[in-house]
Motif scaffolding. Sequence first.
Motif, PDB file in Angstrom:
ATOM      1  N   ASN A  25       0.801  -1.224   0.000  1.00 41.64           N
ATOM      2  CA  ASN A  25       0.000   0.000   0.000  1.00 41.64           C
ATOM      3  C   ASN A  25       0.834   1.274   0.000  1.00 41.64           C
ATOM      4  OD1 ASN A  25      -2.316   1.577   0.119  1.00 41.64           O
ATOM      5  ND2 ASN A  25      -2.328   1.596   2.349  1.00 41.64           N
ATOM      6  N   GLU A  26       0.634   2.077  -1.031  1.00 42.16           N
ATOM      7  CA  GLU A  26       1.253   3.398  -1.113  1.00 42.16           C
ATOM      8  C   GLU A  26       0.350   4.390  -0.376  1.00 42.16           C
ATOM      9  OE1 GLU A  26       4.091   4.184  -2.314  1.00 42.16           O
ATOM     10  OE2 GLU A  26       4.667   2.528  -3.599  1.00 42.16           O
ATOM     11  N   LYS A  27       0.716   4.728   0.841  1.00 43.27           N
ATOM     12  CA  LYS A  27      -0.163   5.556   1.667  1.00 43.27           C
ATOM     13  C   LYS A  27      -0.418   6.930   1.058  1.00 43.27           C
ATOM     14  CE  LYS A  27       0.907   3.371   6.092  1.00 43.27           C
ATOM     15  NZ  LYS A  27       1.695   2.280   5.563  1.00 43.27           N
ATOM     16  N   ASP A  28       0.538   7.429   0.308  1.00 44.30           N
ATOM     17  CA  ASP A  28       0.396   8.772  -0.252  1.00 44.30           C
ATOM     18  C   ASP A  28       0.052   8.754  -1.738  1.00 44.30           C
ATOM     19  OD1 ASP A  28       1.088   9.930   2.216  1.00 44.30           O
ATOM     20  OD2 ASP A  28       3.210   9.642   1.777  1.00 44.30           O
ATOM     21  N   GLY A  29      -0.370   7.604  -2.243  1.00 49.97           N
ATOM     22  CA  GLY A  29      -0.649   7.522  -3.664  1.00 49.97           C
ATOM     23  C   GLY A  29      -1.986   6.865  -3.954  1.00 49.97           C
ATOM     24  N   ASP A  30      -2.410   6.938  -5.191  1.00 47.42           N
ATOM     25  CA  ASP A  30      -3.628   6.309  -5.663  1.00 47.42           C
ATOM     26  C   ASP A  30      -3.256   4.918  -6.168  1.00 47.42           C
ATOM     27  OD1 ASP A  30      -5.789   5.375  -7.122  1.00 47.42           O
ATOM     28  OD2 ASP A  30      -6.298   7.335  -7.951  1.00 47.42           O
ATOM     29  N   ASN A  31      -3.523   3.893  -5.359  1.00 47.17           N
ATOM     30  CA  ASN A  31      -3.087   2.549  -5.701  1.00 47.17           C
ATOM     31  C   ASN A  31      -3.664   2.063  -7.023  1.00 47.17           C
ATOM     32  OD1 ASN A  31      -1.403   1.667  -3.410  1.00 47.17           O
ATOM     33  ND2 ASN A  31      -3.258   2.025  -2.235  1.00 47.17           N
ATOM     34  N   LEU A  32      -4.910   2.379  -7.288  1.00 45.83           N
ATOM     35  CA  LEU A  32      -5.532   1.939  -8.536  1.00 45.83           C
ATOM     36  C   LEU A  32      -4.816   2.540  -9.733  1.00 45.83           C
ATOM     37  CD1 LEU A  32      -7.705   0.443 -10.101  1.00 45.83           C
ATOM     38  CD2 LEU A  32      -9.240   2.397  -9.707  1.00 45.83           C
ATOM     39  N   SER A  50      -3.113 -10.203   1.482  1.00 47.82           N
ATOM     40  CA  SER A  50      -4.348  -9.779   2.140  1.00 47.82           C
ATOM     41  C   SER A  50      -4.114  -8.554   3.014  1.00 47.82           C
ATOM     42  CB  SER A  50      -4.931 -10.921   2.972  1.00 47.82           C
ATOM     43  OG  SER A  50      -4.059 -11.291   4.030  1.00 47.82           O
ATOM     44  N   ILE A  51      -2.967  -8.477   3.669  1.00 51.98           N
ATOM     45  CA  ILE A  51      -2.708  -7.367   4.577  1.00 51.98           C
ATOM     46  C   ILE A  51      -2.385  -6.064   3.849  1.00 51.98           C
ATOM     47  CG2 ILE A  51      -0.222  -7.727   4.885  1.00 51.98           C
ATOM     48  CD1 ILE A  51      -0.671  -7.119   7.878  1.00 51.98           C
ATOM     49  N   TYR A  52      -2.013  -6.136   2.583  1.00 60.23           N
ATOM     50  CA  TYR A  52      -1.669  -4.916   1.849  1.00 60.23           C
ATOM     51  C   TYR A  52      -2.896  -4.077   1.510  1.00 60.23           C
ATOM     52  CZ  TYR A  52       2.831  -7.224   0.835  1.00 60.23           C
ATOM     53  OH  TYR A  52       4.045  -7.860   0.913  1.00 60.23           O
ATOM     54  N   GLU A  53      -4.055  -4.740   1.453  1.00 59.05           N
ATOM     55  CA  GLU A  53      -5.305  -4.063   1.090  1.00 59.05           C
ATOM     56  C   GLU A  53      -5.250  -3.482  -0.332  1.00 59.05           C
ATOM     57  OE1 GLU A  53      -6.173  -1.269   4.201  1.00 59.05           O
ATOM     58  OE2 GLU A  53      -6.532  -2.846   5.688  1.00 59.05           O
ATOM     59  N   SER A 290       0.685  -3.072  12.874  1.00 61.92           N
ATOM     60  CA  SER A 290       2.001  -2.617  12.440  1.00 61.92           C
ATOM     61  C   SER A 290       2.091  -2.575  10.918  1.00 61.92           C
ATOM     62  CB  SER A 290       3.105  -3.515  12.994  1.00 61.92           C
ATOM     63  OG  SER A 290       3.024  -4.822  12.461  1.00 61.92           O
ATOM     64  N   ASN A 291       1.274  -3.412  10.242  1.00 62.55           N
ATOM     65  CA  ASN A 291       1.154  -3.396   8.777  1.00 62.55           C
ATOM     66  C   ASN A 291       2.505  -3.318   8.066  1.00 62.55           C
ATOM     67  OD1 ASN A 291      -0.297  -3.470   6.415  1.00 62.55           O
ATOM     68  ND2 ASN A 291      -0.467  -1.256   6.246  1.00 62.55           N
ATOM     69  N   PRO A 292       3.399  -4.322   8.309  1.00 64.21           N
ATOM     70  CA  PRO A 292       4.702  -4.290   7.673  1.00 64.21           C
ATOM     71  C   PRO A 292       4.610  -4.542   6.180  1.00 64.21           C
ATOM     72  CG  PRO A 292       4.368  -6.408   8.720  1.00 64.21           C
ATOM     73  CD  PRO A 292       3.163  -5.553   9.057  1.00 64.21           C
ATOM     74  N   GLU A 293       5.689  -4.199   5.471  1.00 66.77           N
ATOM     75  CA  GLU A 293       5.700  -4.423   4.021  1.00 66.77           C
ATOM     76  C   GLU A 293       5.614  -5.899   3.724  1.00 66.77           C
ATOM     77  OE1 GLU A 293       8.484  -3.580   0.107  1.00 66.77           O
ATOM     78  OE2 GLU A 293       8.763  -2.435   1.933  1.00 66.77           O
ATOM     79  N   GLN A 294       6.308  -6.705   4.498  1.00 63.92           N
ATOM     80  CA  GLN A 294       6.272  -8.141   4.227  1.00 63.92           C
ATOM     81  C   GLN A 294       5.997  -8.895   5.517  1.00 63.92           C
ATOM     82  OE1 GLN A 294       6.332  -9.842   1.419  1.00 63.92           O
ATOM     83  NE2 GLN A 294       6.530  -8.070   0.146  1.00 63.92           N
TER      84      GLN A 294
END
Length: 294
Positions: A25-32, A50-53, A290-294
């Motif tokens: 997830n790119e918190k500051d970007g438009d993922n779509l 699943s955790i990346y949303e 904590s939503n880690p990258e991996q």
Amino acid sequence: MNSINDCYTLNNGTSLPCFGFGTYNEKDGDNLEIIRTAIRTGYRFFDTASIYETERVLGQAIKESGIPREEFFIESKLWIDEMGYENAKRAFEATLDRLQMDYLDLYLIHWPRQTGDENENWKELDLETWRALEDLHAEGKIRSLGCSNFLPHHLDNLLSGCKIKPVVDQLELHPGYSQEAAVSYLLAHDIRPMAWSPLGRGRENALAGNAFLAKLAKKYQKSIPQINLRFLLQKGIIPIPKASTEAHMKSNMDIFDFSISEEDMWIMTCMPQTTWLGEHPDFYIPTRKSNPEQ
């Protein structure tokens, strides 16, 4: 390998592109829009979890592209609170629903242990979860099975009781954290290593300002990120970098027209530990919060 869509043949005979696109997830970007751009740029191997949303927007972008599903290689992962036989099956079906797909090319167990030292039955839980994935594979819903953040002792346990061997293992891999023991184990067991965070990560990314890597960038007339990605490629490791702009996406792909010398490869391999994210499957307890990258 001459392009991002050239493939390795995995231990089950299937093909996997040598270069992927990470959708953490790119918190500051438009993922779509980011994924739409990646598809337009030429990426066909996408890594999600699943955790990346990002499963939902990845599925939407692929559907909107008009490109046949079979031209993509889609990989996702189940999180630690989705482990166990029934949990894993439910998690997989939820992933398919979010992706709007009826099968996955590759499905991974995201972490080998739920709660570090407090969870002493992790070996049994890993095998139970793996059995669910094997059953889904038998139903034709998953083409290949793999792991993420599994070290040799975690894989030894899995290999001791599995019917289907993992085809890949994702690890944090980059210059300054090349995990040579783990990578050697994977290659010896015909399990393809895959690199998450291949460019390093964080606000104080020491790789970006590393003097030796800057010297190599000048020598090979490439950027430091391109040097890092080429390093992994030459070691037989599949990088799955993220990028939020088309320029960076194209730059990351531009690593097939040069080679790093053997001497420089050894120096990069033996660099002091740099930019380790601090996430270790035996000593770090990740949570959804904590939503880690991996």
